[in-house]
Design a protein around this motif. Structure first.
Motif, PDB file in Angstrom:
ATOM      1  N   ASP A 145     -50.958   1.885  -5.285  1.00 30.07           N
ATOM      2  CA  ASP A 145     -51.960   2.223  -4.240  1.00 30.07           C
ATOM      3  C   ASP A 145     -53.145   2.986  -4.942  1.00 30.07           C
ATOM      4  O   ASP A 145     -52.756   4.119  -5.437  1.00 30.07           O
ATOM      5  CB  ASP A 145     -51.493   3.208  -2.984  1.00 30.07           C
ATOM      6  N   LEU A 146     -54.165   2.421  -5.124  1.00 33.47           N
ATOM      7  CA  LEU A 146     -55.142   2.838  -5.914  1.00 33.47           C
ATOM      8  C   LEU A 146     -56.143   3.823  -4.888  1.00 33.47           C
ATOM      9  O   LEU A 146     -56.657   4.819  -5.176  1.00 33.47           O
ATOM     10  CB  LEU A 146     -55.959   1.823  -6.609  1.00 33.47           C
ATOM     11  N   ASP A 147     -56.460   3.457  -3.875  1.00 32.27           N
ATOM     12  CA  ASP A 147     -57.508   4.089  -2.708  1.00 32.27           C
ATOM     13  C   ASP A 147     -56.751   5.188  -2.477  1.00 32.27           C
ATOM     14  O   ASP A 147     -57.321   6.371  -2.274  1.00 32.27           O
ATOM     15  CB  ASP A 147     -57.219   3.312  -1.544  1.00 32.27           C
ATOM     16  N   GLY A 148     -55.340   5.327  -2.234  1.00 28.96           N
ATOM     17  CA  GLY A 148     -54.769   6.696  -1.991  1.00 28.96           C
ATOM     18  C   GLY A 148     -54.816   7.661  -2.961  1.00 28.96           C
ATOM     19  O   GLY A 148     -54.902   8.960  -2.968  1.00 28.96           O
ATOM     20  N   SER A 149     -54.564   7.069  -4.231  1.00 25.06           N
ATOM     21  CA  SER A 149     -54.558   8.144  -5.445  1.00 25.06           C
ATOM     22  C   SER A 149     -56.090   8.726  -5.438  1.00 25.06           C
ATOM     23  O   SER A 149     -56.320   9.890  -5.791  1.00 25.06           O
ATOM     24  CB  SER A 149     -54.494   7.354  -6.711  1.00 25.06           C
ATOM     25  N   LYS A 150     -57.095   7.986  -5.145  1.00 24.59           N
ATOM     26  CA  LYS A 150     -58.360   8.484  -5.312  1.00 24.59           C
ATOM     27  C   LYS A 150     -58.747   9.409  -4.295  1.00 24.59           C
ATOM     28  O   LYS A 150     -59.427  10.421  -4.459  1.00 24.59           O
ATOM     29  CB  LYS A 150     -59.573   7.394  -5.098  1.00 24.59           C
ATOM     30  N   ASP A 151     -58.132   9.222  -3.055  1.00 26.77           N
ATOM     31  CA  ASP A 151     -58.648  10.109  -1.730  1.00 26.77           C
ATOM     32  C   ASP A 151     -57.778  11.338  -2.000  1.00 26.77           C
ATOM     33  O   ASP A 151     -58.242  12.253  -1.556  1.00 26.77           O
ATOM     34  CB  ASP A 151     -57.826   9.197  -0.436  1.00 26.77           C
ATOM     35  N   ARG A 152     -56.537  11.408  -2.656  1.00 26.40           N
ATOM     36  CA  ARG A 152     -55.895  12.696  -2.768  1.00 26.40           C
ATOM     37  C   ARG A 152     -56.141  13.551  -3.924  1.00 26.40           C
ATOM     38  O   ARG A 152     -55.664  14.539  -4.247  1.00 26.40           O
ATOM     39  CB  ARG A 152     -54.392  12.482  -2.993  1.00 26.40           C
ATOM     40  N   ARG A 153     -57.267  13.125  -4.800  1.00 26.25           N
ATOM     41  CA  ARG A 153     -57.555  13.577  -5.760  1.00 26.25           C
ATOM     42  C   ARG A 153     -58.482  14.885  -5.654  1.00 26.25           C
ATOM     43  O   ARG A 153     -59.547  14.860  -4.899  1.00 26.25           O
ATOM     44  CB  ARG A 153     -58.473  12.870  -6.897  1.00 26.25           C
ATOM     45  N   VAL A 154     -57.967  16.121  -6.287  1.00 29.96           N
ATOM     46  CA  VAL A 154     -58.736  17.235  -6.015  1.00 29.96           C
ATOM     47  C   VAL A 154     -58.869  17.831  -7.373  1.00 29.96           C
ATOM     48  O   VAL A 154     -58.006  18.988  -7.799  1.00 29.96           O
ATOM     49  CB  VAL A 154     -58.032  18.403  -4.895  1.00 29.96           C
ATOM     50  N   ASN A 155     -59.681  17.411  -8.372  1.00 27.23           N
ATOM     51  CA  ASN A 155     -60.135  17.743  -9.660  1.00 27.23           C
ATOM     52  C   ASN A 155     -58.597  18.172 -10.450  1.00 27.23           C
ATOM     53  O   ASN A 155     -58.375  18.886 -11.366  1.00 27.23           O
ATOM     54  CB  ASN A 155     -60.658  19.554  -9.616  1.00 27.23           C
ATOM     55  N   SER A 156     -57.828  17.228 -10.137  1.00 27.37           N
ATOM     56  CA  SER A 156     -56.470  17.185 -10.795  1.00 27.37           C
ATOM     57  C   SER A 156     -55.769  15.713 -10.869  1.00 27.37           C
ATOM     58  O   SER A 156     -56.392  14.941  -9.996  1.00 27.37           O
ATOM     59  CB  SER A 156     -55.433  18.170 -10.394  1.00 27.37           C
ATOM     60  N   THR A 157     -54.904  15.377 -11.711  1.00 26.06           N
ATOM     61  CA  THR A 157     -54.229  14.165 -11.796  1.00 26.06           C
ATOM     62  C   THR A 157     -53.208  14.152 -10.815  1.00 26.06           C
ATOM     63  O   THR A 157     -52.472  15.217 -10.873  1.00 26.06           O
ATOM     64  CB  THR A 157     -53.501  13.900 -13.203  1.00 26.06           C
ATOM     65  N   VAL A 158     -53.034  13.161  -9.801  1.00 29.44           N
ATOM     66  CA  VAL A 158     -52.212  13.098  -8.963  1.00 29.44           C
ATOM     67  C   VAL A 158     -51.056  11.957  -9.291  1.00 29.44           C
ATOM     68  O   VAL A 158     -51.369  11.216 -10.097  1.00 29.44           O
ATOM     69  CB  VAL A 158     -52.800  12.748  -7.660  1.00 29.44           C
ATOM     70  N   PRO A 159     -50.017  11.893  -8.703  1.00 31.45           N
ATOM     71  CA  PRO A 159     -49.048  10.814  -9.006  1.00 31.45           C
ATOM     72  C   PRO A 159     -49.558   9.696  -8.031  1.00 31.45           C
ATOM     73  O   PRO A 159     -49.761   9.676  -7.234  1.00 31.45           O
ATOM     74  CB  PRO A 159     -47.649  11.360  -8.382  1.00 31.45           C
ATOM     75  N   LEU A 160     -49.405   8.531  -9.128  1.00 35.86           N
ATOM     76  CA  LEU A 160     -49.554   6.968  -8.366  1.00 35.86           C
ATOM     77  C   LEU A 160     -48.421   6.706  -7.365  1.00 35.86           C
ATOM     78  O   LEU A 160     -47.086   7.231  -7.852  1.00 35.86           O
ATOM     79  CB  LEU A 160     -49.610   6.336  -9.418  1.00 35.86           C
ATOM     80  N   ILE A 161     -48.627   6.226  -6.454  1.00 35.86           N
ATOM     81  CA  ILE A 161     -47.626   5.892  -5.596  1.00 35.86           C
ATOM     82  C   ILE A 161     -47.396   4.219  -5.378  1.00 35.86           C
ATOM     83  O   ILE A 161     -48.621   3.562  -5.277  1.00 35.86           O
ATOM     84  CB  ILE A 161     -47.993   6.262  -3.953  1.00 35.86           C
ATOM     85  N   GLY A 162     -46.308   4.038  -5.544  1.00 36.64           N
ATOM     86  CA  GLY A 162     -46.019   2.402  -5.632  1.00 36.64           C
ATOM     87  C   GLY A 162     -44.772   1.640  -4.931  1.00 36.64           C
ATOM     88  O   GLY A 162     -44.034   2.668  -4.557  1.00 36.64           O
ATOM     89  N   ARG A 163     -44.640   0.451  -4.782  1.00 33.95           N
ATOM     90  CA  ARG A 163     -43.795  -0.045  -3.934  1.00 33.95           C
ATOM     91  C   ARG A 163     -43.451  -1.389  -4.829  1.00 33.95           C
ATOM     92  O   ARG A 163     -44.199  -2.044  -5.040  1.00 33.95           O
ATOM     93  CB  ARG A 163     -44.150  -0.450  -2.511  1.00 33.95           C
ATOM     94  N   SER A 164     -42.066  -1.545  -4.810  1.00 32.35           N
ATOM     95  CA  SER A 164     -41.424  -2.719  -5.865  1.00 32.35           C
ATOM     96  C   SER A 164     -41.990  -4.032  -4.723  1.00 32.35           C
ATOM     97  O   SER A 164     -41.683  -4.088  -3.687  1.00 32.35           O
ATOM     98  CB  SER A 164     -40.206  -2.561  -6.089  1.00 32.35           C
ATOM     99  N   GLY A 165     -42.237  -5.167  -5.665  1.00 38.09           N
ATOM    100  CA  GLY A 165     -42.412  -6.324  -4.742  1.00 38.09           C
ATOM    101  C   GLY A 165     -40.868  -6.968  -4.443  1.00 38.09           C
ATOM    102  O   GLY A 165     -40.020  -6.737  -4.828  1.00 38.09           O
ATOM    103  N   LEU A 166     -40.932  -7.846  -3.304  1.00 42.89           N
ATOM    104  CA  LEU A 166     -39.616  -8.550  -3.035  1.00 42.89           C
ATOM    105  C   LEU A 166     -39.415  -9.651  -3.897  1.00 42.89           C
ATOM    106  O   LEU A 166     -40.281 -10.768  -3.833  1.00 42.89           O
ATOM    107  CB  LEU A 166     -39.819  -8.824  -1.709  1.00 42.89           C
ATOM    108  N   LEU A 167     -38.696  -9.437  -4.752  1.00 44.76           N
ATOM    109  CA  LEU A 167     -38.457 -10.502  -5.791  1.00 44.76           C
ATOM    110  C   LEU A 167     -37.427 -11.734  -5.294  1.00 44.76           C
ATOM    111  O   LEU A 167     -37.176 -12.649  -5.778  1.00 44.76           O
ATOM    112  CB  LEU A 167     -38.059 -10.101  -7.157  1.00 44.76           C
ATOM    113  N   GLY A 168     -36.462 -11.325  -4.603  1.00 48.65           N
ATOM    114  CA  GLY A 168     -35.363 -12.311  -4.080  1.00 48.65           C
ATOM    115  C   GLY A 168     -34.619 -12.963  -5.261  1.00 48.65           C
ATOM    116  O   GLY A 168     -33.806 -12.246  -6.091  1.00 48.65           O
ATOM    117  N   ASP A 169     -34.680 -14.175  -5.205  1.00 52.45           N
ATOM    118  CA  ASP A 169     -33.929 -14.806  -6.087  1.00 52.45           C
ATOM    119  C   ASP A 169     -34.456 -14.784  -7.530  1.00 52.45           C
ATOM    120  O   ASP A 169     -33.741 -15.048  -8.516  1.00 52.45           O
ATOM    121  CB  ASP A 169     -33.846 -16.410  -6.084  1.00 52.45           C
ATOM    122  N   HIS A 170     -35.444 -14.206  -7.747  1.00 52.33           N
ATOM    123  CA  HIS A 170     -36.103 -14.002  -8.985  1.00 52.33           C
ATOM    124  C   HIS A 170     -35.874 -12.393  -9.519  1.00 52.33           C
ATOM    125  O   HIS A 170     -36.524 -12.071 -10.453  1.00 52.33           O
ATOM    126  CB  HIS A 170     -37.611 -14.378  -9.082  1.00 52.33           C
TER     127      HIS A 170
END
Length: 218
Positions: A145-170
């Motif tokens: 999530d890139l939008d969320g990272s920019k919104d939460r930024r307050v003059n500091s580095t924030v953790p990126l929030i991510g979610r794994s894709g659904l890979l199924g058989d792959h």
């Protein structure tokens, strides 16, 4: 005019080839560290590069000019870089033993968000609206999530929030490439390419579907 170049790497040199006029230009890394990744900005005016070696830099160059910015966000090397579609941010991913993903506001000279991954990453692509980006690699496809990272930024580095894709058989596949784009009706899609396999297409999750616990690893 600005999109006439073809690029390729030769150790610490980026070769810019103009195939129409059969002319070349060069960008030389003064640090003498070999280049390992590169990406054009959407307007074709800038180039981002990654390099290997101890404490490597991610650099932004003006096409036809010199270096305009640099940052040290990784320890051992940079496997891939990508501009956001706005051209304001550069996403970079470190080598396997670095495991760091960073989002750099190169005009302001600050890292706005970062996180770690446990998998080896081979490719990164930013969505056309710059709201998220996707990484792909060894048993790994993840939305960040890139939008969320920019919104939460307050003059500091924030953790990126991510979610794994659904890979199924792959789920045990190695994904060597990824690209974000829009379908004919405007919906956003992600194309994934795996070794010894076909290209697969996944529709981007609905808004708000990228959330997850901060610091989550793939």
């Amino acid at each position: 005019e600005m999109f006439r170049w073809m690029l390729f790497l030769s150790r610490c040199v980026v070769v810019l080839l103009d195939p129409q006029n059969n002319k070349q230009d060069h960008i030389i890394n003064a640090s003498r560290k070999p280049f390992t990744a590169l990406s054009f900005s959407p307007d074709g005016k800038h180039l981002a590069t990654g390099e290997s070696g101890h404490m490597p830099c991610v650099r932004v160059w003006e096409v036809g000019g010199g270096q305009v910015a640099e940052v040290q966000a990784h320890k051992y090397g940079v496997s891939c870089v990508a501009f956001s579609c706005s051209g304001s941010y550069v996403v970079s991913v470190g080598f396997q033993h670095d495991r760091t993903i960073s989002v750099w506001d190169w005009r302001k000279g600050s890292i706005i968000a970062t996180n770690k991954v446990s998998s080896r990453v081979f490719s990164v692509s930013v969505s056309q609206d710059s709201s998220y980006f996707v990484t792909a690699g060894n048993r790994h496809v993840k939305f960040w999530d890139l939008d969320g990272s920019k919104d939460r930024r307050v003059n500091s580095t924030v953790p990126l929030i991510g979610r794994s894709g659904l890979l199924g058989d792959h789920k045990n596949s190695v994904f060597c490439g990824v690209a974000c784009g829009r379908g004919p009706s405007g919906e956003q899609h992600v194309l994934r390419h795996r070794r010894r396999g076909p290209v697969s297409v996944q529709q981007q999750p609905a808004a708000g579907g990228l959330g997850g616990p901060e610091g989550q690893r793939s």
